[in-house]
Design a protein around this motif. Structure first.
Motif, mmCIF file in Angstrom:
data_model
loop_
_atom_site.group_PDB
_atom_site.id
_atom_site.type_symbol
_atom_site.label_atom_id
_atom_site.label_comp_id
_atom_site.label_asym_id
_atom_site.label_seq_id
_atom_site.Cartn_x
_atom_site.Cartn_y
_atom_site.Cartn_z
ATOM 1 N N ASN B 558 -32.812 -23.957 -9.853
ATOM 2 C CA ASN B 558 -31.686 -24.875 -9.660
ATOM 3 C C ASN B 558 -32.171 -26.225 -9.166
ATOM 4 O OD1 ASN B 558 -30.693 -22.042 -9.287
ATOM 5 N ND2 ASN B 558 -28.733 -23.089 -9.197
ATOM 6 N N SER B 566 -34.565 -24.972 -6.300
ATOM 7 C CA SER B 566 -34.450 -23.784 -5.470
ATOM 8 C C SER B 566 -34.706 -22.562 -6.333
ATOM 9 C CB SER B 566 -33.066 -23.704 -4.821
ATOM 10 O OG SER B 566 -32.115 -23.273 -5.764
ATOM 11 N N VAL B 598 -29.914 -17.136 3.182
ATOM 12 C CA VAL B 598 -29.265 -15.981 2.576
ATOM 13 C C VAL B 598 -28.052 -16.518 1.821
ATOM 14 C CG1 VAL B 598 -28.032 -13.845 3.027
ATOM 15 C CG2 VAL B 598 -30.058 -14.424 4.384
ATOM 16 N N THR B 599 -27.953 -16.186 0.555
ATOM 17 C CA THR B 599 -26.867 -16.755 -0.245
ATOM 18 C C THR B 599 -25.592 -15.951 -0.068
ATOM 19 O OG1 THR B 599 -27.120 -15.369 -2.203
ATOM 20 C CG2 THR B 599 -28.571 -17.291 -2.047
ATOM 21 N N GLY B 600 -24.516 -16.511 -0.633
ATOM 22 C CA GLY B 600 -23.262 -15.777 -0.644
ATOM 23 C C GLY B 600 -23.294 -14.628 -1.638
ATOM 24 N N GLY B 601 -24.418 -14.467 -2.326
ATOM 25 C CA GLY B 601 -24.510 -13.438 -3.361
ATOM 26 C C GLY B 601 -25.473 -12.330 -2.969
ATOM 27 N N ARG B 603 -28.551 -12.331 -1.535
ATOM 28 C CA ARG B 603 -29.980 -12.429 -1.814
ATOM 29 C C ARG B 603 -30.527 -13.678 -1.164
ATOM 30 N NH1 ARG B 603 -29.629 -13.038 -8.300
ATOM 31 N NH2 ARG B 603 -28.288 -14.869 -8.375
ATOM 32 N N LEU B 607 -35.356 -23.041 -0.909
ATOM 33 C CA LEU B 607 -34.946 -24.362 -1.383
ATOM 34 C C LEU B 607 -35.973 -25.440 -1.099
ATOM 35 C CD1 LEU B 607 -32.019 -23.133 0.287
ATOM 36 C CD2 LEU B 607 -31.309 -24.530 -1.659
ATOM 37 N N ALA B 631 -29.953 -17.547 -10.874
ATOM 38 C CA ALA B 631 -28.938 -18.205 -10.036
ATOM 39 C C ALA B 631 -28.509 -19.513 -10.673
ATOM 40 C CB ALA B 631 -29.508 -18.462 -8.650
ATOM 41 N N LYS B 640 -22.863 -7.725 -6.396
ATOM 42 C CA LYS B 640 -22.801 -7.422 -4.961
ATOM 43 C C LYS B 640 -22.400 -5.963 -4.791
ATOM 44 C CE LYS B 640 -20.851 -10.419 -2.041
ATOM 45 N NZ LYS B 640 -20.066 -11.542 -1.483
ATOM 46 N N LYS B 692 -13.965 -10.945 -8.161
ATOM 47 C CA LYS B 692 -15.118 -11.195 -9.038
ATOM 48 C C LYS B 692 -14.681 -11.243 -10.504
ATOM 49 C CE LYS B 692 -18.327 -11.357 -5.943
ATOM 50 N NZ LYS B 692 -17.498 -12.152 -5.010
ATOM 51 N N ALA B 711 -13.046 -16.869 -7.008
ATOM 52 C CA ALA B 711 -12.966 -17.264 -5.606
ATOM 53 C C ALA B 711 -13.700 -18.569 -5.395
ATOM 54 C CB ALA B 711 -13.569 -16.169 -4.730
ATOM 55 N N GLY B 712 -13.687 -19.411 -6.427
ATOM 56 C CA GLY B 712 -14.383 -20.681 -6.306
ATOM 57 C C GLY B 712 -13.371 -21.798 -6.322
HETATM 58 C C1 SRM Z 1 -26.643 -20.549 -3.238
HETATM 59 C C2 SRM Z 1 -25.104 -20.356 -3.215
HETATM 60 C C3 SRM Z 1 -24.498 -20.771 -1.881
HETATM 61 C C4 SRM Z 1 -25.115 -20.037 -0.732
HETATM 62 O O1 SRM Z 1 -25.987 -20.618 -0.122
HETATM 63 O O2 SRM Z 1 -24.696 -18.929 -0.513
HETATM 64 C C5 SRM Z 1 -24.387 -21.154 -4.244
HETATM 65 C C6 SRM Z 1 -24.814 -22.374 -4.616
HETATM 66 C C7 SRM Z 1 -24.294 -23.098 -5.657
HETATM 67 N N1 SRM Z 1 -23.173 -22.822 -6.270
HETATM 68 FE FE1 SRM Z 1 -21.909 -21.299 -5.844
HETATM 69 N N2 SRM Z 1 -23.321 -20.512 -4.749
HETATM 70 C C8 SRM Z 1 -23.327 -19.261 -4.262
HETATM 71 C C9 SRM Z 1 -22.301 -18.381 -4.310
HETATM 72 C C10 SRM Z 1 -21.044 -18.661 -4.802
HETATM 73 C C11 SRM Z 1 -19.880 -17.819 -4.628
HETATM 74 C C12 SRM Z 1 -19.854 -16.504 -3.840
HETATM 75 C C13 SRM Z 1 -20.259 -15.344 -4.669
HETATM 76 O O3 SRM Z 1 -20.903 -15.420 -5.725
HETATM 77 O O4 SRM Z 1 -19.883 -14.248 -4.194
HETATM 78 C C14 SRM Z 1 -18.840 -18.470 -5.266
HETATM 79 C C15 SRM Z 1 -17.373 -18.025 -5.400
HETATM 80 C C16 SRM Z 1 -17.206 -16.889 -6.366
HETATM 81 C C17 SRM Z 1 -16.979 -17.332 -7.790
HETATM 82 O O5 SRM Z 1 -17.904 -17.728 -8.451
HETATM 83 O O6 SRM Z 1 -15.818 -17.280 -8.236
HETATM 84 C C18 SRM Z 1 -19.391 -19.690 -5.824
HETATM 85 C C19 SRM Z 1 -18.660 -20.581 -6.508
HETATM 86 C C20 SRM Z 1 -19.234 -21.699 -7.169
HETATM 87 C C21 SRM Z 1 -18.543 -22.583 -8.098
HETATM 88 C C22 SRM Z 1 -17.081 -22.461 -8.518
HETATM 89 C C23 SRM Z 1 -17.018 -21.695 -9.786
HETATM 90 C C24 SRM Z 1 -15.646 -21.570 -10.367
HETATM 91 O O7 SRM Z 1 -15.586 -21.340 -11.603
HETATM 92 O O8 SRM Z 1 -14.643 -21.671 -9.675
HETATM 93 C C25 SRM Z 1 -19.502 -23.520 -8.542
HETATM 94 C C26 SRM Z 1 -19.304 -24.660 -9.555
HETATM 95 C C27 SRM Z 1 -19.634 -24.254 -10.971
HETATM 96 O O9 SRM Z 1 -20.220 -23.227 -11.271
HETATM 97 O O10 SRM Z 1 -19.285 -25.069 -11.826
HETATM 98 C C28 SRM Z 1 -20.728 -23.195 -7.889
HETATM 99 C C29 SRM Z 1 -21.973 -23.843 -8.016
HETATM 100 C C30 SRM Z 1 -23.022 -23.707 -7.233
HETATM 101 C C31 SRM Z 1 -24.265 -24.530 -7.453
HETATM 102 C C32 SRM Z 1 -24.990 -23.880 -8.570
HETATM 103 C C33 SRM Z 1 -23.994 -25.993 -7.649
HETATM 104 C C34 SRM Z 1 -24.855 -26.580 -8.712
HETATM 105 O O11 SRM Z 1 -24.399 -26.608 -9.878
HETATM 106 O O12 SRM Z 1 -25.959 -27.007 -8.415
HETATM 107 C C35 SRM Z 1 -24.985 -24.353 -6.154
HETATM 108 C C36 SRM Z 1 -26.485 -24.227 -6.387
HETATM 109 C C37 SRM Z 1 -27.289 -24.386 -5.112
HETATM 110 C C38 SRM Z 1 -28.691 -23.902 -5.354
HETATM 111 O O13 SRM Z 1 -29.467 -24.650 -5.913
HETATM 112 O O14 SRM Z 1 -29.045 -22.775 -5.005
HETATM 113 N N3 SRM Z 1 -20.523 -22.103 -7.068
HETATM 114 N N4 SRM Z 1 -20.716 -19.782 -5.474
HETATM 115 C C39 SRM Z 1 -24.649 -18.953 -3.586
HETATM 116 C C40 SRM Z 1 -25.609 -18.285 -4.550
HETATM 117 C C41 SRM Z 1 -25.265 -16.878 -4.884
HETATM 118 C C42 SRM Z 1 -26.422 -16.207 -5.532
HETATM 119 O O15 SRM Z 1 -27.134 -15.456 -4.871
HETATM 120 O O16 SRM Z 1 -26.636 -16.426 -6.741
#
Ligand code: SRM
Ligand SMILES: Cc1cc2nc3c(=O)[nH]c(=O)nc-3n(C[C@H](O)[C@H](O)[C@H](O)COP(=O)(O)OP(=O)(O)OC[C@H]3O[C@@H](n4cnc5c(N)ncnc54)[C@H](O)[C@@H]3O)c2cc1C
Ligand code: SF4
Ligand code: FES
Lengths: 111, 818
Positions: B558, B566, B598-601, B603, B607, B631, B640, B692, B711-712
């Motif tokens: 990413n 990351s 630790v991510t919301g997922g 793992r 970064l 990711a 999860k 989910k 949940a986003g």
């Molecule tokens: C790393 C993490 C946050 C954290 O520190 O916990 C994260 C980070 C990012 N999220 Fe997320 N999301 C993370 C869990 C989530 C969750 C929780 C979950 O998965 O349980 C959600 C809500 C659940 C869902 O998806 O419905 C979430 C909803 C979003 C959204 C909104 C998506 C939507 O359609 O509503 C985005 C924006 C998008 O994808 O366009 C997003 C986008 C992003 C991006 C990829 C932004 C980007 O495009 O660069 C972030 C990347 C950061 C990176 O480089 O790592 N992230 N994001 C989590 C990584 C999970 C993993 O292990 O892969």
């Protein structure tokens, strides 16, 4: 006076792709378009500094990987509603090899 | 002696003889003329060697001036006699037969030499160029025993050679250094069509390949490419370019750059010596086509006749490929640029692609494929350089519609006769459509489709049919509200997906051509979408186009706000171990990774990694057994889980084990948008499965499957799909659901949006009730995983896409300052 520095081969850059060149004046992004044209511009998006060499290349433009600004490779200007510009550098391709004019780069960096 | 001046011409080719013709047409009696030609032939038309090779004509028919011409005009022809030196002080030339002859005026017309790649084996028997009739005779001779031929160079010459050899019955492979055939004349789209046509004639085309060595002991036996491929062959034709033949002039001390430098009157740096043809350089340009040569010959005719003429002013050139049945035309400058605008027309049914390049109000370039009839008309516009402002809207339709009044784009359609065919697939002409609209009171595209079938098959004439609706109904027509994929097309995502399947389109270029894209290479919106659709629909056949993927998916990490990356490895179902954690700790230390989270997922995210370090980071993680967590992907992200029946006092099933099983089954698959799963061991739902894309709530009686949660950006609880009793059944249902989504959704559309659009009940019906459909969806997913389940990190550790991770060059302070 030009100062042509060889930076590699045209074939080192994928079609519709880009590579970057590290220079003392900063990173320069070198592009190769679908029509096999080559361009060199500053590798820093005028919006928030995104690395333009990582964007998607289409026509003679690149879309920044961070927030999707579209920049012209020819003029360095942002296209569409966004406003801003990056520097462009003089680049030539001869016999499949690429040369960057560092004098043009230095002159630009100086002003 | 006659007392006339002596004119010696070196080169009995196209330019040399034409120059003499021009002279004779002005003042016949001025010189004693002697022409030297290295080839033992009379003056013939070199460009017709291609048809001779293809067996379409014979040498006799391409002779321009036979012996009688030399005789009638008192010209001495010394064919088969090469000039080997010029003594400018003595004004004499020396020949290979030891003759020394003095001149008053000398005309150099030595043409070009084919460029022979300096690779080992280039001098073997069986390696030939394609320049003169002797080469052609040798190729025809070799082809008599059949066998294989390799043509190096996919430019004009190479392709004409390849086509000729193929016609002679050889198996032909063309090797071309860059990705587009004839890239100097054609853009990518036309190059693609040409390639497809040649391949359909049985010519193999390998692009992006460079020749490393020609193998063989006495005769050529094979060609080896840089990437290690070896292609067996009996003949190698070098068509890798030409170089002006300047050796003689340079040895004589005449000013030469790439070619012999001449002024507008074709005078070299020695006023008694003139030069003409491919061997010259005029105003920094050298030419490889005959049209400029004819213009130069007019100028040199004046100079020789001692007349004050206009001189030569340089040429704009156009090219046509002489392969029977393939119409290709290109002229001017066709590069893209933002001071320029493209006008693109594609007619898929006829295999036509036309692109005009306009700068300001001037036409500066044209590429035509398939229908080149209007080539000369465009070429004239281009050369004249006048304003095309008035004709711009209809310019692409050619001279037929170029009338002054036709500034309205509908006018061109209005001007079409009633009998002209609009829909090629169903053979519907304009009159039928217009009368159907009027007679049946049709007001929509669907109405026209239902009653006439026009645009109901491939859909590529939709634009024309809509124009007819506008023309017939005026304001009464309100185009259906389909949102196009992007500005490059009028078609919506669904239409594009349908047509990709229906027309079996298997490359981005094929889609753009057949569906008549309005730009030559798409944009950052449509290219990733098309790339996904093709990956999904043709998993085994489509070659993923990395340049059409967003950077994260290209480098499998990413991108962060500061340009670093990351890295998130998979932790199957959120489970980890001491050794995994230790490996992560070691990587963090070794590469000085600034942040670990630790991510919301469930793992761990590392970064702030420099791009150059990514392959080394992955190598170390790979050692510990980690694979990419995707990711960054529009693909399967996390599954999860909660601790489930293994540990939890309420757990009803092995939620952790099932989550891991799902993740191991589905990782690597590409999807329209990201896909997140969760499995909770009981209705307390600690894994948050009900928000989910797909969630499972384990209960005593089995597995409750949920889908379409979010949940986003939006928060939405899931819908219930149904209850199944075994883990195997749950797996089959979930996988089938995801495959249905993969096949139907629009790019970037999450499951919840897709499901709302197609209807929850419809999805339940297909997945829960229709076992046959469910199984076939499941089978298609399994098939596509064969190609998708490759760990991208280990691929890159072993060297794939090396270029992505290194700068092209690093320029030091001293170099920069020079
Ligand atoms: C790393 C993490 C946050 C954290 O520190 O916990 C994260 C980070 C990012 N999220 Fe997320 N999301 C993370 C869990 C989530 C969750 C929780 C979950 O998965 O349980 C959600 C809500 C659940 C869902 O998806 O419905 C979430 C909803 C979003 C959204 C909104 C998506 C939507 O359609 O509503 C985005 C924006 C998008 O994808 O366009 C997003 C986008 C992003 C991006 C990829 C932004 C980007 O495009 O660069 C972030 C990347 C950061 C990176 O480089 O790592 N992230 N994001 C989590 C990584 C999970 C993993 O292990 O892969
Ligand atoms: C297969 C083929 C297909 C082509 N198709 C096209 C086409 O479709 N359209 C187009 O516009 N152009 C085409 N061309 C290019 C075109 O043929 C050339 O631009 C044109 O022939 C150049 O004319 P010239 O007189 O400068 O050189 P040439 O025609 O090559 O004549 C030069 C002559 O000089 C002789 N010579 C060289 N050195 C000496 C010496 N020291 N002493 C004596 N004689 C010497 C050579 O043997 C040769 O006969 C094609 C070329 C080839 C080979
Ligand atoms: S919530 Fe926003 S800021 Fe936080 S990781 Fe997700 S996208 Fe980035
Ligand atoms: S930094 Fe390039 S668009 Fe924001």
């Amino acid at each position: 006076m030009e100062n042509w520095v060889e930076i590699g081969n045209l074939s080192d850059i994928p079609l519709r792709g880009a590579r970057c060149v590290k220079t003392p004046l900063g990173r320069i992004a070198v592009f190769r378009t679908a029509a096999d044209e080559v361009y060199a511009i500053e590798d820093r998006c005028p919006h928030k500094g995104g690395p333009l060499s990582q964007g998607i290349v289409h026509g003679a433009a690149v879309t920044c990987p961070l927030h999707n600004w579209v920049l012209s490779l020819e003029t360095g200007r942002a296209l569409g509603a966004d406003e801003g510009a990056v520097r462009t550098f003089v680049l030539k391709c001869e016999g499949g090899k690429l040369f960057l004019d560092m004098a043009s780069a230095a002159a630009l960096a100086a002003d | 002696m006659t007392g006339k001046q002596k004119l010696i011409v070196i080169g009995n080719g196209m330019a040399g003889c034409r120059a003499v013709e021009e002279l004779l047409a002005r003042t016949p009696g001025l010189y004693d003329i002697e022409i030297y030609g290295a080839e033992p032939e009379v003056n013939y038309n070199r460009i017709m060697l291609s048809p001779v090779l293809a067996g379409e004509t014979s040498f006799d028919e391409i002779v321009i001036n036979g012996y009688d011409w030399y005789e009638e005009n008192g010209i001495t022809l010394r064919s088969g006699e090469e000039v080997v030196g010029i003594d400018r002080a003595a004004r004499m030339i020396a020949t290979g037969k030891g003759r020394r002859v003095s001149y008053d005026r000398l005309l150099i017309a030595t043409g070009s030499l084919p460029f022979i790649l300096p690779v080992p084996g280039a001098t073997l028997d069986g390696v030939i160029a394609f320049r003169d009739i002797a080469d052609v005779r040798r190729m025809i001779e070799t082809s008599k025993s059949g066998g294989r031929a390799v043509v190096i160079g996919g430019g004009l010459l190479g392709l004409e050679a390849a086509n000729g050899l193929r016609t002679l019955g050889m198996d032909v492979t063309v090797i071309h250094l860059v990705d587009t055939l004839m890239e100097r004349q054609l853009d990518e789209a036309a190059g693609f069509l040409l390639r497809r046509e040649l391949e359909s004639r049985g010519i193999e085309v390998i692009t992006g390949a460079s020749t490393e060595e020609i193998l063989g002991t006495e005769r050529v036996e094979a060609v080896r490419l840089k990437d290690g491929r070896v292609i067996a062959t009996d003949l190698v034709v070098m068509a890798a370019g030409i170089r002006p033949n300047v050796a003689l002039a340079r040895d004589a001390g005449l000013a030469c750059n790439r070619g012999i430098v001449v002024d507008d009157h074709m005078r070299t740096s020695d006023p008694s010596i003139l030069a003409v043809g491919e061997c010259v350089e005029h105003a920094g340009q050298v030419y490889g086509l005959v049209a400029p040569i004819w213009e130069m010959c007019r100028a040199v005719g004046d100079t020789l006749a001692e007349r004050q003429g206009e001189g030569y002013r340089g040429s704009v050139v156009s090219t046509k490929l002489k392969v029977t049945g393939v119409n290709v035309f290109s002229a001017g400058d066709f590069a893209t640029g933002d001071d320029r605008e493209d006008i693109v027309f594609r007619d898929a049914a006829r295999g036509v692609y036309k692109r005009l390049i306009v700068a300001g109000d001037r036409l500066i370039g044209a590429v035509l494929y398939g229908d080149t009839e209007d080539g000369s008309w465009y070429f004239n516009l281009l050369r004249e350089g006048g304003s095309i402002a008035d004709a711009r809207e209809t310019l692409i339709f050619g001279p037929a519609f170029a009338g002054g009044a036709a500034a309205d784009p509908n006018a061109a359609v209005a001007a079409l006769p009633d009998t002209s065919e609009i829909c090629g697939c169903n053979g519907v002409c304009k009159g039928t459509i217009v009368s159907a609209i009027a007679d049946k009171n049709l007001t929509t595209l669907d109405g026209v489709r239902a009653h006439t079938k026009a645009s109901a098959s491939c859909g590529s004439c939709t634009g024309l049919v809509e124009r007819l609706l506008v023309l017939t109904l005026g304001d009464g027509y309100n185009p259906a509200a389909v949102t196009p994929v992007c500005g490059c097309t009028d078609l919506g995502h669904d239409e594009v997906r349908r047509l990709i399947k229906a027309k079996e389109l298997k490359s981005i270029q094929a889609v753009m051509q057949e569906l008549e894209w309005k730009t030559s290479c798409g944009c950052a919106k449509c290219r990733p979408a098309l790339n996904y659709y093709l990956v999904c629909d043709w998993p085994d056949e489509y070659a993923d186009d990395y340049q059409s993927r967003f950077v994260n998916e290209r480098v499998h990490a990413n991108i962060q706000k500061d340009g670093t990356y990351s890295v998130v490895p998979r932790m199957w179902g959120g489970m980890t171990s001491a050794s995994e954690l230790r490996a992560i700790a070691d990587v963090v230390d070794k590469f000085g990774i600034p942040a670990v989270k630790v991510t919301g997922g469930q793992r761990i995210d590392m970064l702030g990694i420099r791009k150059e370090d990514l392959p080394a980071v992955w190598a170390d993680l790979g050692q510990a057994g980690f694979v990419s967590g995707h990711a960054y992907a529009k693909g399967l992200r996390t599954v999860k889980t909660c601790v489930g029946s293994d540990w939890c006092r309420f757990g009803t099933q092995d939620s952790t084990g099932f989550g891991i099983r799902l993740e191991k089954f589905m990782w690597g698959s590409w999807t329209p948008a990201k896909v997140k799963l969760a499995v909770s061991g009981c209705p307390r739902n600690c894994a948050e499965a009900t928000c989910k894309d797909v969630g499972v709530i384990c209960v005593d009686s089995g597995y409750e499957i949920h889908f379409a949660g979010a949940a986003g950006l939006d928060i939405k609880g899931t819908e219930k799909l149904g209850l199944v009793h075994t883990e195997d059944e749950a797996l089959e249902h979930i996988v089938a659901l995801v495959q249905m989504y993969r096949e139907q959704a629009r790019y970037l559309e999450r499951i919840y949006k897709w499901a709302k659009r197609v209807g929850y009940d419809e999805i339940r019906r297909q997945i829960m009730d229709d076992a046959e459909r469910r199984r076939s969806l499941f089978a298609r997913f399994v098939f596509s995983q064969k190609f998708a389940q490759v760990d991208p990190w280990s691929e890159r550790v072993s060297g794939k896409d090396k270029h992505e991770f290194r700068p092209l060059a690093e320029i030091g302070v001293s170099q920069a300052a020079e």
